[in-house]
Design an enzyme around this catalytic site. Structure first.
Site, PDB file in Angstrom:
ATOM      1  N   ASP A  94       0.864  -1.173   0.000  1.00 39.13           N
ATOM      2  CA  ASP A  94       0.000   0.000   0.000  1.00 39.13           C
ATOM      3  C   ASP A  94       0.905   1.229   0.000  1.00 39.13           C
ATOM      4  O   ASP A  94       1.821   1.331   0.828  1.00 39.13           O
ATOM      5  CB  ASP A  94      -0.908   0.014   1.226  1.00 39.13           C
ATOM      6  CG  ASP A  94      -2.071  -0.969   1.091  1.00 39.13           C
ATOM      7  OD1 ASP A  94      -2.124  -1.698   0.085  1.00 39.13           O
ATOM      8  OD2 ASP A  94      -2.911  -1.001   2.006  1.00 39.13           O
ATOM      9  N   HIS A 244       3.747  -1.922   3.737  1.00 40.94           N
ATOM     10  CA  HIS A 244       3.655  -0.506   3.359  1.00 40.94           C
ATOM     11  C   HIS A 244       4.984  -0.037   2.795  1.00 40.94           C
ATOM     12  O   HIS A 244       6.044  -0.281   3.395  1.00 40.94           O
ATOM     13  CB  HIS A 244       3.235   0.345   4.560  1.00 40.94           C
ATOM     14  CG  HIS A 244       1.773   0.227   4.878  1.00 40.94           C
ATOM     15  ND1 HIS A 244       1.260  -0.806   5.636  1.00 40.94           N
ATOM     16  CD2 HIS A 244       0.706   1.002   4.522  1.00 40.94           C
ATOM     17  CE1 HIS A 244      -0.053  -0.660   5.726  1.00 40.94           C
ATOM     18  NE2 HIS A 244      -0.410   0.428   5.070  1.00 40.94           N
TER      19      HIS A 244
END
Length: 278
Positions: A94, A244
């Site tokens: 992400d 992430h």
């Protein structure tokens, strides 16, 4: 007083009784069938109380249990885990913004010939177009994490939902000259059944995850050991891993992490496997 009952009368009484029995059985079964259908529909629906994707890890090395089942998600072309019979890992990132860690992540992926999916928001495309182009050039999927990263579970109308996804897809195509592959991840894992239907109607595959850890606080990053303690024992066949790209820990350990997963017998797959398998 005597009543004479003929054989013919007995036949009529027996026939009438049989009809009553059949009607009684039908009357008894219909509510049960309706209840079974209602139960099946309930099992195939997202509980109204669920608005955040959640996992329960019950057995080390085995896929976790989601708060919505894989079978239920699949009816809306949504997944949180892939084929659990195969030792394949699906790596996803992400990426809400760029803070200098993505180049090292891309280097590690390239070294291991590991395809990944980067779920981007509009800000990332605006501020780091060269990295988006590198993702495409190196064979990674760029997925849709919405234009503005809102809580999508609060968006009920189709037009607003479309605007978040279409705006990001148009921005990506304007940069790369290629249409965005239709993989969608709800920001923060917040969703509703209506969101799943909306994404499906736009041709998207919704992708949750079966393995993640707390790596998103940039001012409070986990140590290497803390990251390994979550990412190694919980890995499993068909894992969809969420990391992430803003994590300095991920950028630092990714090369070694991929090596450790390879040594454990895993290979790396692309999210297109999910849609092609169906």
């Amino acid at each position: 007083m005597f009543i004479t009952i003929t054989r013919d009368t007995l036949y009529r009484i027996a026939a009438a009784a049989a009809v009553c029995v059949v009607l009684a059985v039908l009357f008894w079964r219909l509510p049960a069938d309706d209840a079974a259908q209602t139960s099946a529909e309930a099992e195939a629906a997202v509980p109204a109380s669920v608005s955040d994707w959640g996992l329960s890890f019950q057995t080390e090395g085995q896929p976790p249990v989601g708060n919505v089942s894989a079978d239920t998600l699949r009816q809306w072309n949504a997944f949180y885990v892939a084929d659990t019979a195969k030792p394949t890992i699906y790596i996803t990132f992400d990426a809400g913004f760029e803070n200098g860690n993505t180049p090292a992540i891309l280097d590690a992926l390239k070294k291991h010939s590991a395809p990944a999916c980067f779920f981007l928001v509009g800000n990332f495309i605006d501020t780091a177009p060269e990295l988006v182009q590198r993702m495409v050039d190196e064979g990674h999927i760029v997925g849709n994490h919405t234009m503005h990263h809102p809580d999508m579970s609060k968006i009920a109308d189709q037009a607003s939902f479309e605007a978040e996804l279409n705006g990001l897809a148009e921005k990506f195509e304007a940069l790369t000259g290629k249409p965005m592959q239709k993989f969608y991840r709800p920001p923060q894992g917040k969703f509703s059944e209506e969101n799943l239907k909306q994404a499906q109607s736009l041709g998207y595959t919704t992708v949750f995850w079966s393995l993640a850890y707390v790596d998103w606080y940039t001012d409070n990053q986990p140590t290497d050991e803390q990251a390994y303690s979550k990412l190694l024992p919980r890995i499993h066949n068909g894992a969809i891993v969420l990391l992430h790209s803003t994590s300095s820990t991920n950028a630092r350990i990714l090369d070694e992490l991929l090596t450790k997963w390879e040594q454990a017998g895993y290979t790396f797959g692309a999210l297109t496997d999910l849609t092609q398998a169906g």
